[in-house]
Structure formats: C-alpha cells, structure tokens
Design a protein around this motif. Structure first.
Motif, PDB file in Angstrom:
ATOM      1  N   TYR A 125     -15.229 -30.794  19.427  1.00  0.00           N
ATOM      2  CA  TYR A 125     -15.115 -29.667  18.340  1.00  0.00           C
ATOM      3  C   TYR A 125     -16.548 -29.250  18.367  1.00  0.00           C
ATOM      4  O   TYR A 125     -17.030 -28.079  17.952  1.00  0.00           O
ATOM      5  CB  TYR A 125     -14.698 -30.438  17.091  1.00  0.00           C
ATOM      6  N   LEU A 126     -17.742 -30.341  18.104  1.00  0.00           N
ATOM      7  CA  LEU A 126     -19.146 -29.935  18.016  1.00  0.00           C
ATOM      8  C   LEU A 126     -19.504 -29.084  19.501  1.00  0.00           C
ATOM      9  O   LEU A 126     -20.178 -27.956  19.045  1.00  0.00           O
ATOM     10  CB  LEU A 126     -19.943 -31.196  18.251  1.00  0.00           C
ATOM     11  N   ASP A 127     -18.845 -29.258  20.482  1.00  0.00           N
ATOM     12  CA  ASP A 127     -19.279 -28.333  21.709  1.00  0.00           C
ATOM     13  C   ASP A 127     -18.630 -26.892  21.465  1.00  0.00           C
ATOM     14  O   ASP A 127     -19.408 -25.754  21.772  1.00  0.00           O
ATOM     15  CB  ASP A 127     -18.657 -28.650  22.735  1.00  0.00           C
ATOM     16  N   ILE A 128     -17.536 -26.747  20.817  1.00  0.00           N
ATOM     17  CA  ILE A 128     -16.905 -25.478  20.432  1.00  0.00           C
ATOM     18  C   ILE A 128     -17.717 -24.760  19.229  1.00  0.00           C
ATOM     19  O   ILE A 128     -18.008 -23.730  19.544  1.00  0.00           O
ATOM     20  CB  ILE A 128     -15.366 -25.586  19.884  1.00  0.00           C
ATOM     21  N   CYS A 129     -18.337 -25.683  18.272  1.00  0.00           N
ATOM     22  CA  CYS A 129     -19.290 -24.947  17.260  1.00  0.00           C
ATOM     23  C   CYS A 129     -20.356 -24.504  18.200  1.00  0.00           C
ATOM     24  O   CYS A 129     -20.899 -23.358  17.648  1.00  0.00           O
ATOM     25  CB  CYS A 129     -19.408 -26.052  16.202  1.00  0.00           C
ATOM     26  N   TRP A 130     -20.937 -24.987  19.051  1.00  0.00           N
ATOM     27  CA  TRP A 130     -22.266 -24.909  19.641  1.00  0.00           C
ATOM     28  C   TRP A 130     -22.005 -23.259  20.462  1.00  0.00           C
ATOM     29  O   TRP A 130     -22.824 -22.610  20.454  1.00  0.00           O
ATOM     30  CB  TRP A 130     -22.668 -26.090  20.429  1.00  0.00           C
ATOM     31  N   LYS A 131     -20.934 -23.456  21.067  1.00  0.00           N
ATOM     32  CA  LYS A 131     -20.577 -22.240  21.947  1.00  0.00           C
ATOM     33  C   LYS A 131     -20.242 -20.912  20.968  1.00  0.00           C
ATOM     34  O   LYS A 131     -20.912 -19.893  21.285  1.00  0.00           O
ATOM     35  CB  LYS A 131     -19.259 -22.405  22.625  1.00  0.00           C
ATOM     36  N   GLN A 132     -19.660 -21.271  19.895  1.00  0.00           N
ATOM     37  CA  GLN A 132     -19.430 -20.072  18.848  1.00  0.00           C
ATOM     38  C   GLN A 132     -20.911 -19.541  18.337  1.00  0.00           C
ATOM     39  O   GLN A 132     -21.391 -18.421  18.396  1.00  0.00           O
ATOM     40  CB  GLN A 132     -18.697 -20.592  17.838  1.00  0.00           C
ATOM     41  N   MET A 133     -21.645 -20.578  18.020  1.00  0.00           N
ATOM     42  CA  MET A 133     -23.203 -20.144  17.491  1.00  0.00           C
ATOM     43  C   MET A 133     -23.975 -19.657  18.409  1.00  0.00           C
ATOM     44  O   MET A 133     -24.261 -18.347  18.504  1.00  0.00           O
ATOM     45  CB  MET A 133     -23.726 -21.496  17.283  1.00  0.00           C
ATOM     46  N   ASP A 134     -23.798 -19.959  19.917  1.00  0.00           N
ATOM     47  CA  ASP A 134     -24.524 -19.622  20.924  1.00  0.00           C
ATOM     48  C   ASP A 134     -23.903 -18.124  21.326  1.00  0.00           C
ATOM     49  O   ASP A 134     -24.928 -17.181  21.587  1.00  0.00           O
ATOM     50  CB  ASP A 134     -24.431 -20.367  22.228  1.00  0.00           C
ATOM     51  N   ASP A 183     -27.596  -5.868  12.172  1.00  0.00           N
ATOM     52  CA  ASP A 183     -27.393  -6.689  11.013  1.00  0.00           C
ATOM     53  C   ASP A 183     -26.078  -7.183  10.847  1.00  0.00           C
ATOM     54  O   ASP A 183     -26.076  -8.585  10.491  1.00  0.00           O
ATOM     55  CB  ASP A 183     -27.383  -5.487  10.116  1.00  0.00           C
ATOM     56  N   ASP A 184     -24.862  -6.839  11.348  1.00  0.00           N
ATOM     57  CA  ASP A 184     -23.637  -7.619  11.422  1.00  0.00           C
ATOM     58  C   ASP A 184     -23.873  -8.831  12.266  1.00  0.00           C
ATOM     59  O   ASP A 184     -23.452  -9.900  12.038  1.00  0.00           O
ATOM     60  CB  ASP A 184     -22.612  -6.754  11.761  1.00  0.00           C
ATOM     61  N   SER A 185     -24.364  -8.527  13.403  1.00  0.00           N
ATOM     62  CA  SER A 185     -24.526  -9.652  14.548  1.00  0.00           C
ATOM     63  C   SER A 185     -25.412 -10.891  14.004  1.00  0.00           C
ATOM     64  O   SER A 185     -25.230 -12.145  14.162  1.00  0.00           O
ATOM     65  CB  SER A 185     -25.022  -9.116  15.938  1.00  0.00           C
ATOM     66  N   LYS A 186     -26.492 -10.208  13.365  1.00  0.00           N
ATOM     67  CA  LYS A 186     -27.533 -11.146  12.775  1.00  0.00           C
ATOM     68  C   LYS A 186     -26.849 -12.328  11.626  1.00  0.00           C
ATOM     69  O   LYS A 186     -26.959 -13.417  11.394  1.00  0.00           O
ATOM     70  CB  LYS A 186     -28.762 -10.475  11.926  1.00  0.00           C
ATOM     71  N   ASN A 187     -25.977 -11.301  10.882  1.00  0.00           N
ATOM     72  CA  ASN A 187     -25.319 -12.381   9.628  1.00  0.00           C
ATOM     73  C   ASN A 187     -24.298 -13.169  10.468  1.00  0.00           C
ATOM     74  O   ASN A 187     -24.187 -14.378   9.773  1.00  0.00           O
ATOM     75  CB  ASN A 187     -24.426 -11.224   8.716  1.00  0.00           C
ATOM     76  N   GLU A 188     -23.525 -12.764  11.435  1.00  0.00           N
ATOM     77  CA  GLU A 188     -22.645 -13.588  12.149  1.00  0.00           C
ATOM     78  C   GLU A 188     -23.452 -14.777  12.939  1.00  0.00           C
ATOM     79  O   GLU A 188     -22.830 -15.890  12.564  1.00  0.00           O
ATOM     80  CB  GLU A 188     -21.929 -12.743  13.288  1.00  0.00           C
ATOM     81  N   TYR A 189     -24.505 -14.555  13.412  1.00  0.00           N
ATOM     82  CA  TYR A 189     -25.409 -15.621  13.931  1.00  0.00           C
ATOM     83  C   TYR A 189     -25.806 -16.513  13.006  1.00  0.00           C
ATOM     84  O   TYR A 189     -25.669 -17.857  13.360  1.00  0.00           O
ATOM     85  CB  TYR A 189     -26.445 -14.894  14.815  1.00  0.00           C
ATOM     86  N   GLN A 194     -25.476 -21.711  10.841  1.00  0.00           N
ATOM     87  CA  GLN A 194     -25.463 -22.611   9.660  1.00  0.00           C
ATOM     88  C   GLN A 194     -24.287 -23.492   9.900  1.00  0.00           C
ATOM     89  O   GLN A 194     -24.330 -24.751   9.510  1.00  0.00           O
ATOM     90  CB  GLN A 194     -25.103 -21.996   8.491  1.00  0.00           C
ATOM     91  N   ASN A 195     -23.120 -22.995  10.584  1.00  0.00           N
ATOM     92  CA  ASN A 195     -21.927 -23.856  10.597  1.00  0.00           C
ATOM     93  C   ASN A 195     -21.908 -24.969  11.543  1.00  0.00           C
ATOM     94  O   ASN A 195     -21.769 -25.947  11.387  1.00  0.00           O
ATOM     95  CB  ASN A 195     -20.940 -22.914  10.968  1.00  0.00           C
ATOM     96  N   PHE A 196     -22.783 -24.546  12.695  1.00  0.00           N
ATOM     97  CA  PHE A 196     -23.031 -25.372  13.677  1.00  0.00           C
ATOM     98  C   PHE A 196     -24.167 -26.546  13.367  1.00  0.00           C
ATOM     99  O   PHE A 196     -23.617 -27.705  13.567  1.00  0.00           O
ATOM    100  CB  PHE A 196     -23.618 -24.803  15.082  1.00  0.00           C
ATOM    101  N   ASN A 197     -25.122 -26.212  12.529  1.00  0.00           N
ATOM    102  CA  ASN A 197     -25.862 -27.333  12.107  1.00  0.00           C
ATOM    103  C   ASN A 197     -25.252 -28.190  11.080  1.00  0.00           C
ATOM    104  O   ASN A 197     -25.413 -29.356  11.129  1.00  0.00           O
ATOM    105  CB  ASN A 197     -27.025 -26.602  11.326  1.00  0.00           C
ATOM    106  N   SER A 198     -24.296 -27.742  10.205  1.00  0.00           N
ATOM    107  CA  SER A 198     -23.570 -28.427   9.452  1.00  0.00           C
ATOM    108  C   SER A 198     -22.450 -29.442  10.200  1.00  0.00           C
ATOM    109  O   SER A 198     -22.587 -30.657   9.771  1.00  0.00           O
ATOM    110  CB  SER A 198     -22.755 -27.463   8.616  1.00  0.00           C
ATOM    111  N   GLU A 199     -21.783 -28.878  11.202  1.00  0.00           N
ATOM    112  CA  GLU A 199     -20.920 -29.392  11.995  1.00  0.00           C
ATOM    113  C   GLU A 199     -21.663 -30.625  12.977  1.00  0.00           C
ATOM    114  O   GLU A 199     -21.267 -31.766  12.919  1.00  0.00           O
ATOM    115  CB  GLU A 199     -20.094 -28.763  12.850  1.00  0.00           C
ATOM    116  N   GLN A 200     -23.084 -30.210  13.393  1.00  0.00           N
ATOM    117  CA  GLN A 200     -23.792 -31.200  13.939  1.00  0.00           C
ATOM    118  C   GLN A 200     -24.130 -32.335  13.188  1.00  0.00           C
ATOM    119  O   GLN A 200     -24.276 -33.554  13.805  1.00  0.00           O
ATOM    120  CB  GLN A 200     -24.798 -30.437  14.640  1.00  0.00           C
TER     121      GLN A 200
END
Length: 560
Positions: A125-134, A183-189, A194-200
């Motif tokens: 799950y953490l790897d998935i969050c990292w891939k989404q963030m990346d 701007d949209d990509s920035k907000n999504e990133y 933030q989600n990855f850091n929280s999950e990590q």
C-alpha cells in the motif's frame, strides 16, 4: 527494546530471523522424537530382558529355592518396574513435550504467516501511494515545462511586430491553458505528496511497529516455549527419580538377602537321602566254619576256588547308598518308594498338603451346593433343587476319594518317619552299621519300604517293628527240591547279617555272622537258597544276608 523502533527498516531480515527460529524449533522437535524413541526402545528391551531371564511357571519343580535365585528374581522385578518408569518418562515426553511442540510449531507457522502478510500488504500500500505521488510529481513537472514553453512562445510572438494579433491572442490562450493545467497538476502533486507522507508516517510509526511487535512477541513466545520444553524434559525425569531410587534400593535389598548358609542348608535338605554311610568291611575268617573232612574234595575244591576267585560286593542292604553307586532309574511309584527316605518323606508331606488343599476346595463346594439346595427348597421359583443332586453326589465322591488318598499317604509318611527316627536312635546309640529289616516282600510287590530297600504291604508292620529280630510275614511253600540225591553246586557264599530261626517249612535257620554257601540265587521272591557247612539246605531271607557270588558262575548276579 522493541523491534519496531530499532528495526523499522529491517523487515526482510526479521522475516529471515523468524524463519530461522521456526527451523530451530522443528530441529528440537526432531531431537525430542528421537529421544522418545530411545526411551521406548530402552523400556521395551528391558522388559524383554526381564521376560527372557525371569522364572518360568511351567513346573513347580523349577521354582527357585535358593536365596540367590530369589534375589536375582527380585532384581528382575525391580528392573521391570524400572522399565515401567522409563515408559512413564517416554509417555511424559511424548505427551507434554513432543506433542506440545508439534502443535505449537504448526500454530507458530500460521501466526508468522499472518504477520508477514500484514507487513507485505502495508508495504504494498505504501508503494502504491509512492507511485501515485511520483506520477503526480512527474505530471506536474511535465505541465510546468509545457507552461514554460507556452510562455516563451507567447512572449516571442508578443514582441514580434510582424505577428498578427490573432496569433498573439492564440498564444496567450495556450499559455493560460497550460498555466491552468500546471496549477491543477501542482495541486494534485501536493495532495498526493501530502497523502504519501501521511501514509508513510503511519506505515513506519504505527503499522510496521505493530507488525514488528507481533513478530517480536511471537519469537519471544517461541523462546519461552523452548525453555518450558527444556524444563519439562527434565521434570519428566525428575518425577520418576523417587520411584527409580526405590527400585535401586530394592535391588540392593535383594543383594543383601543372599544367604550362603541358608543355601547350603537347602542343598543338604534337597539331596539328603537319610541313609547311613557304609562302614568298614570286616575280616571274614572262613576257616572257623569248616566242618567237613578233607575227603569231601568237591566241596573243598569249590571252597578253595571260591576263595581264589571271589569278588567282594555289597548286598542289598548296601545297595541303598545311591550317592556312591548306581541309582535305580526305573519308573516312579505312587508312594515315592523309589526315593531315599528323607526325600520320600518330603514328597509325601508335599503331596498330603496338596491333597488337603484340594479336599478343602471340594468341601467348600459341597457347602455352597448344600446352601443353594436349601435356598431352592425354600424358594422353588428360584430353581430346581433336584438338579443339584448329581453335582453334590460327584462332590461327595471326590471328597471320599481325597480322604482315602490322604489316609494312604499319611500311613506311608508315618511309616517313613518312624523308620527315620529309628535310624537316628541307632546312630546315637552306636548300634550296628546296617539296621535290621522289618519286612520282607516275598513276591516283589511295590508297597511299604523296608530299611534295606525291599517293600511290603503288610498292615501289621508297625507292631513287628518293635520286635528285636523280625521274621518274614508270610509262610512260603517251597518245592521238594531238597530230596535230590546230588547236592547242587555252590554259586557263591553269604554271611548272615541278622539271626533267623527258620521255623517255617523249607527255611533254614542261621545265626548272625554265620557263613553259608549260596546254591540258588534270589529269583525275585525275596528268598535265597543256601546250604550250611554241615550240608543242611533251605531258604533264607535275601535281605538278611550279605551275598558274594563267584565271577565265573554262570548266570550269577550280584545284588547291589
């Protein structure tokens, strides 16, 4: 110290370590199984050893009588109990150690598998969050580059005086679109980051520490379980130590019970015959009894030949010394008369005891049947009393037979004891070396034993036993063989051991120590035909004389 705080990044190593712990547990389980097999095999071999060397119950004669035999069998009994304690140890190890290890090893594998699956799932799950963030990061980077390129194109057209207003406006709209997409990509990133850091943070501070804690607790329980098994192994041994010590004390006690003096007495009692040892052979001066003249050449020649070729042997009275001669190996008789007096007395006493036990059983059965008969008579609905009559009659018949058998054996025992006492009195009084016979069996019928080895069934023997010089109890009619003109040749000579009055017709009187010629051997009826020096012939009791036959006499037999 917890694995989660110190080994947060060592999930793979922790996985290997827990697997090694389970492998060690299985290795120890195999060790326990082999030790269990050794204990079971040891106990089985001990029991087989005891069975192999233990006493056999096939015959009463094989029962041990000596103290060292009893002690050895006691040692075997204690060893059998010791084998039982080894079986108890094996059972304790098998149930409380081996069986528990097998169950715990299976549960431990399942628990470890669950914890590792949870850890891998959290890591995935953490790897998935990292891939989404990346991915959002890379998208934001691409959008920023495209926006920069659109801005440069707009600025270039805006500064170009030759560019049309429509081209500038189009470039501006493209710039605004790219800027909006950036701007949209920035907000999504930012959101994915933030989600990855929280999950990590959650992964490394809560999820994995909990999984590591579970694995640590599992591994520590495995270690504690091994410690308990070690202790249980020793406890299984220690619990049987008191009983094993009792077994060893029993062996020591059995060793102390060996009595060499007692065993020597048993040997004496087992083989003592009750006979007296033979005395010295007396010198026999045959010249004192010569009454015939030298003219009787045939008799003198026979006498000289007898003196030259005679063979000194013991008579029937000496033949009972079986320890120094050949023992009769004929068939055993009912009254044990084939045995020496002492052994015969023991056998008779033993038989009487056995018959008394059988008699008591039959009497108890008779009483029980009579009681049952009374119950049936009072309560006919319970059974027919007449059905018990055959069984009661059979029991009464058995009781009568046993009583007759006991009386018969007691009579034999009484006779043997009286004669044994008589021998003891003669030994104490310094009497003759050979006791005088009480009975002569003329027909060779097995019956009561005389001291000389002959037998009789005469019921009045006890009365004649008090006579100083007993006589034969039957009147024997002999053929008229003494009327021959020619005297029979002598086949040997004999010496009277006891006086005989020869009152019956056909018998020959003799004095103690008198030497006679043997002219006809005993044919099995207990009588020997003899002739005095003066030519008088007749029959004398064979057991009253000590016979010596000539070696060259045809058909001569020496009675021993």
């Amino acid at each position: 110290m917890h694995w989660g705080s110190e080994l947060w990044d060592q999930f793979d190593n922790i996985e290997k370590h827990t697997q090694w712990g389970i492998d060690f547990l299985e290795k120890y389980t195999k060790f326990v199984k082999e030790r269990l097999d050794i204990e079971q095999s040891y106990a089985k071999q001990l029991r087989n050893l005891v069975k192999k060397y233990g006493p056999k119950r096939s015959s009463k004669d094989e029962e041990p009588r000596f103290s060292y035999c009893h002690s050895f069998f006691q040692v075997l009994n204690e060893l059998n109990d010791y084998a039982g304690q080894r079986e108890v140890v094996a059972e304790e190890i098998g149930h409380r150690v081996y069986g528990e290890l097998m169950r715990y090893s299976h549960d431990l594998k399942m628990e470890r598998k669950t914890h590792l699956q949870e850890g891998r799932k959290a890591q995935q799950y953490l790897d998935i969050c990292w891939k989404q963030m990346d991915n959002s990061k890379k998208k934001f980077e691409r959008e920023c580059k495209e926006t920069e390129k659109a801005q440069m194109g707009y600025e270039k057209l805006d500064s170009d005086h030759n560019a049309t207003k429509a081209d500038v406006e189009k470039a501006k709209q493209q710039l605004n679109l790219r800027t909006h997409m950036a701007d949209d990509s920035k907000n999504e990133y930012a959101a994915q980051l933030q989600n990855f850091n929280s999950e990590q943070q959650k992964h490394f501070q809560f999820i994995m520490p909990q999984i590591f804690k579970n694995l640590q607790e599992m591994d520590e329980r495995r270690i504690v379980k091994l410690s308990e098994c070690y202790r249980g192994f020793a406890e299984a041994e220690r619990r049987v130590i008191p009983i094993i010590n009792k077994c060893l004390e029993g062996m020591i006690s059995a060793a102390r019970s060996v009595d060499d003096r007692k065993d020597s007495l048993i040997v004496v009692e087992s083989f003592k015959s009750g006979f007296e040892p033979p005395g010295d052979f007396p010198f026999e001066d045959f010249s004192q009894n010569i009454y015939r003249t030298v003219s009787d050449g045939s008799l003198s020649a026979q006498k000289q030949e007898m003196r030259g070729d005679q063979k000194y042997t013991t008579g029937r009275s000496k033949g009972k010394l079986w320890l120094f001669g050949k023992k009769n190996k004929g068939t055993t008789s009912e009254d044990f008369s084939h045995l020496p007096p002492e052994q015969r007395r023991k056998k008779l006493q033993q038989k009487i005891d056995e018959l008394n036990k059988e008699l008591q059983k039959e009497m108890d059965q008779r009483d029980a049947l009579n009681k049952m008969k009374d119950v049936y008579e009072r309560n006919p609905q319970m059974g027919d009393s007449g059905s018990l009559h055959p069984k009661i009659s059979e029991t009464m018949s058995n009781i009568d037979k046993l009583r007759l058998e006991i009386q018969k054996n007691e009579a034999w025992l009484f006779e043997v004891e009286n004669r044994t006492c008589g021998r003891g009195d003669r030994r104490l009084s310094g009497g003759a070396m050979f006791e005088r016979p009480t009975e002569i069996n003329h027909h060779g019928t097995p019956g009561r034993e005389s001291p000389e080895g002959s037998y009789t069934d005469d019921p009045t023997q006890e009365q004649r036993a008090h006579q100083r010089y007993p006589e034969p109890h039957r009147v024997v009619e002999f053929d008229d063989e003494f009327e021959d003109d020619e005297p029979l040749p002598a086949v040997g000579h004999c010496k009277a051991l006891y006086p005989f009055d020869g009152q019956n017709e056909g018998t020959l009187a003799m004095q103690e120590g008198e030497v006679l010629y043997v002219i006809e051997e005993d044919k099995g009826d207990g009588w020997t035909r003899a002739r005095k020096q003066n030519g008088q012939e007749g029959y004398v009791p064979t057991s009253y004389v000590d016979i010596t036959l000539e070696k060259n006499s045809k058909g001569a037999v020496t009675y021993i």
